[in-house]
Design a protein around this motif. Structure first.
Motif, PDB file in Angstrom:
ATOM      1  N   SER A   1       0.827  -1.202   0.000  1.00 17.71           N
ATOM      2  CA  SER A   1       0.000   0.000   0.000  1.00 17.71           C
ATOM      3  C   SER A   1       0.869   1.263   0.000  1.00 17.71           C
ATOM      4  O   SER A   1       0.630   2.185  -0.783  1.00 17.71           O
TER       5      SER A   1
ATOM      6  N   VAL B   1      -7.374   9.492   2.954  1.00 17.09           N
ATOM      7  CA  VAL B   1      -7.426   8.045   2.704  1.00 17.09           C
ATOM      8  C   VAL B   1      -8.892   7.618   2.610  1.00 17.09           C
ATOM      9  O   VAL B   1      -9.301   6.897   1.690  1.00 17.09           O
TER      10      VAL B   1
ATOM     11  N   PRO C   1      -9.750   0.151   4.003  1.00 13.10           N
ATOM     12  CA  PRO C   1      -8.410   0.665   3.735  1.00 13.10           C
ATOM     13  C   PRO C   1      -7.390  -0.379   4.175  1.00 13.10           C
ATOM     14  O   PRO C   1      -7.725  -1.304   4.925  1.00 13.10           O
TER      15      PRO C   1
ATOM     16  N   PRO D   1      -1.171   7.287   4.831  1.00 12.50           N
ATOM     17  CA  PRO D   1      -0.164   6.883   3.832  1.00 12.50           C
ATOM     18  C   PRO D   1       1.215   6.818   4.473  1.00 12.50           C
ATOM     19  O   PRO D   1       1.346   7.079   5.671  1.00 12.50           O
TER      20      PRO D   1
ATOM     21  N   LYS E   1      -3.827   8.177  -4.932  1.00 14.47           N
ATOM     22  CA  LYS E   1      -2.645   8.798  -4.358  1.00 14.47           C
ATOM     23  C   LYS E   1      -3.022  10.076  -3.624  1.00 14.47           C
ATOM     24  O   LYS E   1      -3.950  10.786  -4.025  1.00 14.47           O
TER      25      LYS E   1
ATOM     26  N   VAL F   1      -2.184   4.987  -2.010  1.00 14.91           N
ATOM     27  CA  VAL F   1      -3.146   4.489  -1.022  1.00 14.91           C
ATOM     28  C   VAL F   1      -3.696   3.155  -1.527  1.00 14.91           C
ATOM     29  O   VAL F   1      -4.068   3.039  -2.690  1.00 14.91           O
TER      30      VAL F   1
END
Lengths: 96, 472
Positions: free
Chosen positions: B184, B272, B398, B403, B441, B447
């Motif tokens: 990730s 995110v 997620p 990040p 991103k 991400v």
């Protein structure tokens, strides 16, 4: 807070030498981590349908009790990794 | 044509059409590593001789005109916790700094039998303990998207090697998120297989009830090729399962996707969240049914995980005693001191911390309060997922709440590092598979979307991931 003596005792059980500064650092960090685990006290596990059983996942997977084929070159490689060796034996320091 | 841009599938086709040879491909990667890796720090050790001899062998097979495997002649990197015979395997630790692997891990045997080319061994957090590779005893791997930031961990070197085009693909291992998190952070695809899908024989053990080897790749298709090659029953791993991967013809329309409400609350970076919610929205527009689900025991997952893992660590790392292999203190006066000093010198701070926590959790008087309680909660978390999969086919979430973070930002706070595993470790406690797929991103920083499936449903996960990949 976990005491310095307790950390020393655990380190001895774990056969881990800790230097003086290291001991204090671990005491602090371990205390923070163990405090965080208190969260689990409020988890309700009384209604758990199944008790923990990791063995279940591997049920019926045990191998047969048979003599495996010898692999001399592998044995030699493993012996080459001994820190100290006499013939085909590991050499260690005095126990007492 | 830039050889380093090619996926496994494309490189395979190129080899087939004789556009280039495996030796050319391998040399291109080796020269890129030599040029670029000082900056990235993905590799701990190059296996150049091995790579070139494997490439030569692959070229012989290819030029014979016979059909050959997808992985034949394709260069890869391997996390330095996986044994490659005759090569050093350090596990990122001083205690194994000079250890040479006496045999191949089962996954390496499988790759070799398919004609793979191994370029080198990649950096990791010491004994795979960490989320940033900052715990490596040797160096920190930089994020190829931003050199001031971490690559994620513990398979940070593997993910960075693929993201920086220093390998076509890589093998990593995942205990709490160690494949998915760096995938990730670096913007590549990482698959954590079902516990038991891939043999652990020859993987340096951290927590044996959780460790799994899996692929890190440029595309979903590549991850599938690698997973097919390495999965299956192995007599050397009693927990491995007889498992034949079959591609699923998943019908996307009407498919039920669960969104765990507990995963979108506090602590998640709003950027995110926005990226993940946008993907969910897009999938919905394509006919996927979105259903809110609850995984009520999520809040206990980290505490549960960080009791079970250190407990297993304290047992697994007992083997490093200065007697059988690895670092051994020579100045000790007796055997007891050999143990104390070899381990004291050989282990870095994180393994020490976990050995101590684990020894404490398993010690007399504390066992019920910590280890037994954690095992019970592990079952609750497993039941959460079992119940969820009665209602939905797959789960979206997620991979990480934030990040890639800055190097050094969290090194003084072990607990805040542990919290990075919040979305990845519950999956492991349940033993189920999940993929990390790059879906957006924030500035330069990738991400990942996590797609979670039920036991042995890698095929459905991969089908869905491939659908999303095309949708982007």
């Amino acid at each position: 807070m976990i005491s310095k003596e307790e950390v020393k005792h655990i380190a001895k059980l774990a056969r881990l030498e800790l230097k003086e500064g290291e001991l204090e650092k671990m005491q602090k960090e371990l205390s923070a981590i163990l405090d965080y685990f208190d969260l689990l006290k409020k988890a309700n596990t009384s209604k758990l349908k199944r008790q923990p059983s990791f063995a279940k996942a591997t049920e019926g997977q045990a191998r047969k009790d048979e003599i495996a084929a010898k692999n001399h070159s592998l044995a030699e490689k493993i012996m080459n990794a001994f820190p100290d060796r006499k013939d085909d034996y590991i050499k260690v320091k005095a126990i007492l | 044509m830039n050889l380093l841009e090619l996926t496994i599938k494309e490189a395979h086709d190129g080899l087939k059409k004789k556009d280039f040879s495996s030796t050319e491909l391998t040399r291109a990667y080796l020269s890129e590593i030599k040029k670029n890796d000082k900056k990235i720090g993905a590799y701990l050790n190059l296996t150049e001789d091995l790579a070139l001899s494997q490439a030569k062998k692959a070229d012989e097979i290819i030029s014979s005109g016979k059909d050959f495997e997808f992985l034949a002649g394709i260069p890869c990197s391997v996390k330095d916790a996986i044994l490659v015979e005759g090569e050093k395997c350090t596990a990122g630790s001083k205690i194994l700094e000079n250890y040479v692997a006496p045999y191949d891990a089962t996954v390496i045997k499988k790759l070799k039998s398919k004609g793979a080319v191994i370029l080198g061994k990649t950096n990791l957090d010491e004994f795979a303990m960490g989320v940033s590779t900052e715990n490596s005893a040797f160096k920190v791997t930089k994020n190829p998207n931003d050199l001031n930031r971490v690559a994620g961990g513990s398979s940070g070197g593997s993910a960075a090697s693929v993201a920086s085009k220093e390998a076509c693909y890589s093998l990593g291992s995942d205990t709490g998120g160690s494949i998915r998190l760096p995938a990730s952070f670096c913007g590549v695809v990482g698959l954590n297989p079902t516990y038991g899908a891939v043999s652990r024989s020859g993987l340096v053990a951290m927590a044996s009830s959780l460790d799994q080897i899996g692929p890190i790749a440029k595309t979903v298709e590549d991850a599938e090729i690698i997973f097919k090659a390495i999965s299956g029953k192995d007599p050397l791993d009693a927990t491995s399962k007889d498992y034949n991967f079959e591609k699923s013809n998943l019908k996307i329309e009407g498919l039920k996707i669960g969104i765990p409400k507990e995963y979108f609350t506090d602590g998640i970076d709003p950027e995110v969240k926005k990226i993940i919610e946008n993907i969910i929205k897009k999938a919905k527009e394509r006919g996927v049914k979105i259903i809110e689900i609850s995984l009520p025991n999520t809040e206990y997952a980290i505490a549960c995980y960080y009791i079970i893992v250190p407990s297993e660590v304290s047992a697994n790392l007992a083997r490093f005693d200065g007697i059988k292999y690895g670092l051994s203190n020579k100045s000790s006066k007796d055997l007891f001191e050999v143990y104390l000093k070899s381990r004291g010198e050989g282990f870095g701070p994180e393994p020490k911390r976990r050995i101590l926590v684990g020894t404490y959790a398993l010690s007399s008087g504390y066992y019920d309060e910590y280890y037994k309680k954690a095992q019970e909660i592990r079952n609750l978390i497993r039941e959460d997922f079992i119940n969820a999969f009665k209602k939905v086919d797959l789960i979206f979430s997620p991979v990480s709440p934030i990040p890639a973070f800055k190097i050094g930002e969290k090194t003084n706070d072990p607990l805040s590092m542990y919290l990075m595993d919040i979305y990845t470790c519950p999956v492991k406690l349940a033993g189920i598979p999940a993929i990390s797929l790059p879906v957006g991103k924030i500035g330069n920083l990738p991400v990942g979307l996590q797609i979670i499936g039920n036991h042995f449903q890698e095929n459905n996960i991969l089908s869905m991931a491939s659908f999303i990949e095309k949708m982007l």
